[in-house]
Write a protein that holds these residues in place. Structure first.
Motif, PDB file in Angstrom:
ATOM      1  N   VAL A  14      24.856  -8.907  32.262  1.00 43.78           N
ATOM      2  CA  VAL A  14      24.158 -10.007  32.929  1.00 43.78           C
ATOM      3  C   VAL A  14      22.745  -9.548  33.242  1.00 43.78           C
ATOM      4  N   ASN A  15      21.883 -10.492  33.368  1.00 42.88           N
ATOM      5  CA  ASN A  15      20.489 -10.177  33.651  1.00 42.88           C
ATOM      6  C   ASN A  15      20.365  -9.526  35.028  1.00 42.88           C
ATOM      7  N   ASP A  16      19.714  -8.371  35.061  1.00 45.69           N
ATOM      8  CA  ASP A  16      19.417  -7.710  36.332  1.00 45.69           C
ATOM      9  C   ASP A  16      17.961  -7.976  36.679  1.00 45.69           C
ATOM     10  N   ALA A  17      17.683  -8.076  37.951  1.00 43.84           N
ATOM     11  CA  ALA A  17      16.308  -8.312  38.395  1.00 43.84           C
ATOM     12  C   ALA A  17      15.455  -7.080  38.120  1.00 43.84           C
ATOM     13  N   PRO A  18      14.186  -7.301  37.795  1.00 44.78           N
ATOM     14  CA  PRO A  18      13.287  -6.157  37.692  1.00 44.78           C
ATOM     15  C   PRO A  18      13.213  -5.458  39.056  1.00 44.78           C
ATOM     16  N   THR A  19      12.913  -4.175  39.037  1.00 45.82           N
ATOM     17  CA  THR A  19      12.977  -3.426  40.297  1.00 45.82           C
ATOM     18  C   THR A  19      11.635  -2.920  40.813  1.00 45.82           C
ATOM     19  N   ALA A  20      10.637  -2.816  39.959  1.00 45.04           N
ATOM     20  CA  ALA A  20       9.351  -2.292  40.425  1.00 45.04           C
ATOM     21  C   ALA A  20       8.232  -2.737  39.502  1.00 45.04           C
ATOM     22  N   ILE A  21       7.029  -2.813  40.071  1.00 46.35           N
ATOM     23  CA  ILE A  21       5.820  -3.114  39.303  1.00 46.35           C
ATOM     24  C   ILE A  21       4.847  -1.972  39.555  1.00 46.35           C
ATOM     25  N   THR A  22       4.233  -1.483  38.506  1.00 46.95           N
ATOM     26  CA  THR A  22       3.196  -0.458  38.665  1.00 46.95           C
ATOM     27  C   THR A  22       1.888  -0.982  38.083  1.00 46.95           C
ATOM     28  N   THR A  42       6.401  -3.240  34.339  1.00 52.10           N
ATOM     29  CA  THR A  42       7.534  -3.585  35.182  1.00 52.10           C
ATOM     30  C   THR A  42       8.741  -2.739  34.798  1.00 52.10           C
ATOM     31  N   THR A  43       9.416  -2.207  35.811  1.00 57.03           N
ATOM     32  CA  THR A  43      10.656  -1.465  35.604  1.00 57.03           C
ATOM     33  C   THR A  43      11.808  -2.462  35.650  1.00 57.03           C
ATOM     34  N   ASP A  44      12.628  -2.449  34.582  1.00 56.40           N
ATOM     35  CA  ASP A  44      13.749  -3.382  34.483  1.00 56.40           C
ATOM     36  C   ASP A  44      14.835  -2.685  33.666  1.00 56.40           C
ATOM     37  N   VAL A  45      16.069  -2.631  34.205  1.00 57.88           N
ATOM     38  CA  VAL A  45      17.165  -1.957  33.495  1.00 57.88           C
ATOM     39  C   VAL A  45      17.579  -2.704  32.238  1.00 57.88           C
ATOM     40  N   ASP A  46      17.198  -3.955  32.126  1.00 58.85           N
ATOM     41  CA  ASP A  46      17.511  -4.733  30.928  1.00 58.85           C
ATOM     42  C   ASP A  46      16.475  -4.392  29.853  1.00 58.85           C
ATOM     43  N   THR A  93       8.292 -11.831  36.809  1.00 57.31           N
ATOM     44  CA  THR A  93       9.458 -12.675  36.562  1.00 57.31           C
ATOM     45  C   THR A  93       9.995 -12.338  35.177  1.00 57.31           C
ATOM     46  N   ASP A  94      11.297 -11.985  35.102  1.00 53.92           N
ATOM     47  CA  ASP A  94      11.869 -11.636  33.796  1.00 53.92           C
ATOM     48  C   ASP A  94      12.297 -12.896  33.055  1.00 53.92           C
ATOM     49  N   SER A  95      12.776 -12.722  31.829  1.00 51.36           N
ATOM     50  CA  SER A  95      13.127 -13.864  30.973  1.00 51.36           C
ATOM     51  C   SER A  95      14.270 -14.698  31.544  1.00 51.36           C
ATOM     52  N   GLY A  96      15.043 -14.139  32.480  1.00 56.35           N
ATOM     53  CA  GLY A  96      16.129 -14.878  33.122  1.00 56.35           C
ATOM     54  C   GLY A  96      15.735 -15.508  34.438  1.00 56.35           C
ATOM     55  N   GLY A  97      14.456 -15.400  34.806  1.00 59.66           N
ATOM     56  CA  GLY A  97      13.966 -16.022  36.035  1.00 59.66           C
ATOM     57  C   GLY A  97      14.103 -15.170  37.282  1.00 59.66           C
TER      58      GLY A  97
END
Length: 180
Positions: A14-22, A42-46, A93-97
Motif C-alpha cells: 500500500v502507498n506509504d506517506a513520504p517521510t522527509a523533504i530535503t 523527498t524520502t519515500d519508502v515506495d 505530495t506522492d502519487s497516492g495523495g
C-alpha cells in the motif's frame, strides 16, 4: 484429531506517506531576481513514487518550485538590507495523495552593493587661495560601514585632489576668477 494445511499470506503493498523533504541549499545571494535556492528531494519508502510540491508559510508568495528546484519567483529579488531571511514550508505530495511537510529558512547572503550617489557639501571657493578646500565628499551606500575612496576625472581634474574626504585645490594651484 488434527489436520494441517500450509497457506501463503501475501502482503499487499500500500502507498506509504513520504517521510522527509530535503533542500540541497538554504541560502541565496541578494539582488538576483529568480535565483535558485536549491533542489528539493523527498524520502519515500515506495520506490519510484513521484512527488509534487506546494508552498505555504509566511513568505511562500515569493517562491515557486520549477523542475524540482525551489527558487525565487522571476519578479522577486531578495535584498539583505530589507529582509535577511525568508520562511517557507514545502509540502510533498506522492502519487497516492499522501503528504509530508518541512519548514525551511532561506538565508539571504549580503553582497556588496555599488554606491548610488556622491554629494559635495559646497561647490564654490574664493579665488587667490592656494590649496583651498571646496567641500566634504560623502557617499550614499546601502552597505552600512563601507569605506570609499575617490578618484577624479574631467577637464580640470589635474587641479584638484581629495584629502581626508575633502575635495580641494592642489597646494600648488590658486584659482583666479578673472582667468577662469
Amino acid at each position: 484429531l488434527t489436520t494441517s494445511e500450509a497457506f501463503t499470506v501475501t502482503a499487499n503493498d500500500v502507498n506509504d506517506a513520504p517521510t522527509a523533504i530535503t533542500l540541497s541549499a538554504t541560502a541565496v545571494d541578494e539582488n538576483a531576481a529568480g535565483a535558485v535556492v536549491g533542489t528539493l528531494s523527498t524520502t519515500d519508502v515506495d520506490a519510484g513514487d513521484s512527488h509534487t510540491y506546494s508552498l505555504s508559510g509566511t513568505d511562500a508568495s515569493s517562491f515557486e518550485v520549477v523542475s524540482g528546484q525551489l527558487k525565487l519567483k522571476d519578479s522577486v529579488s531578495a535584498n539583505y538590507e530589507s529582509k535577511s531571511s525568508y520562511a517557507v514550508t514545502v509540502t510533498a505530495t506522492d502519487s497516492g495523495g499522501l503528504t509530508t511537510s518541512q519548514a525551511f529558512t532561506v538565508t539571504v547572503n549580503d553582497v556588496n552593493d555599488a554606491p548610488t550617489a556622491i554629494a559635495l557639501s559646497a561647490t564654490a571657493i574664493n579665488e587667490n587661495a592656494a590649496g583651498a578646500v571646496v567641500g566634504t565628499l560623502t557617499t550614499t551606500d546601502v552597505d552600512a560601514g563601507d569605506s570609499h575612496t575617490y578618484s577624479l576625472s574631467g577637464t580640470d581634474a589635474s587641479s584638484f585632489e581629495v584629502t581626508s574626504g575633502q575635495l580641494k585645490l592642489k597646494d600648488s594651484v590658486t584659482a583666479d576668477y578673472e582667468a577662469k
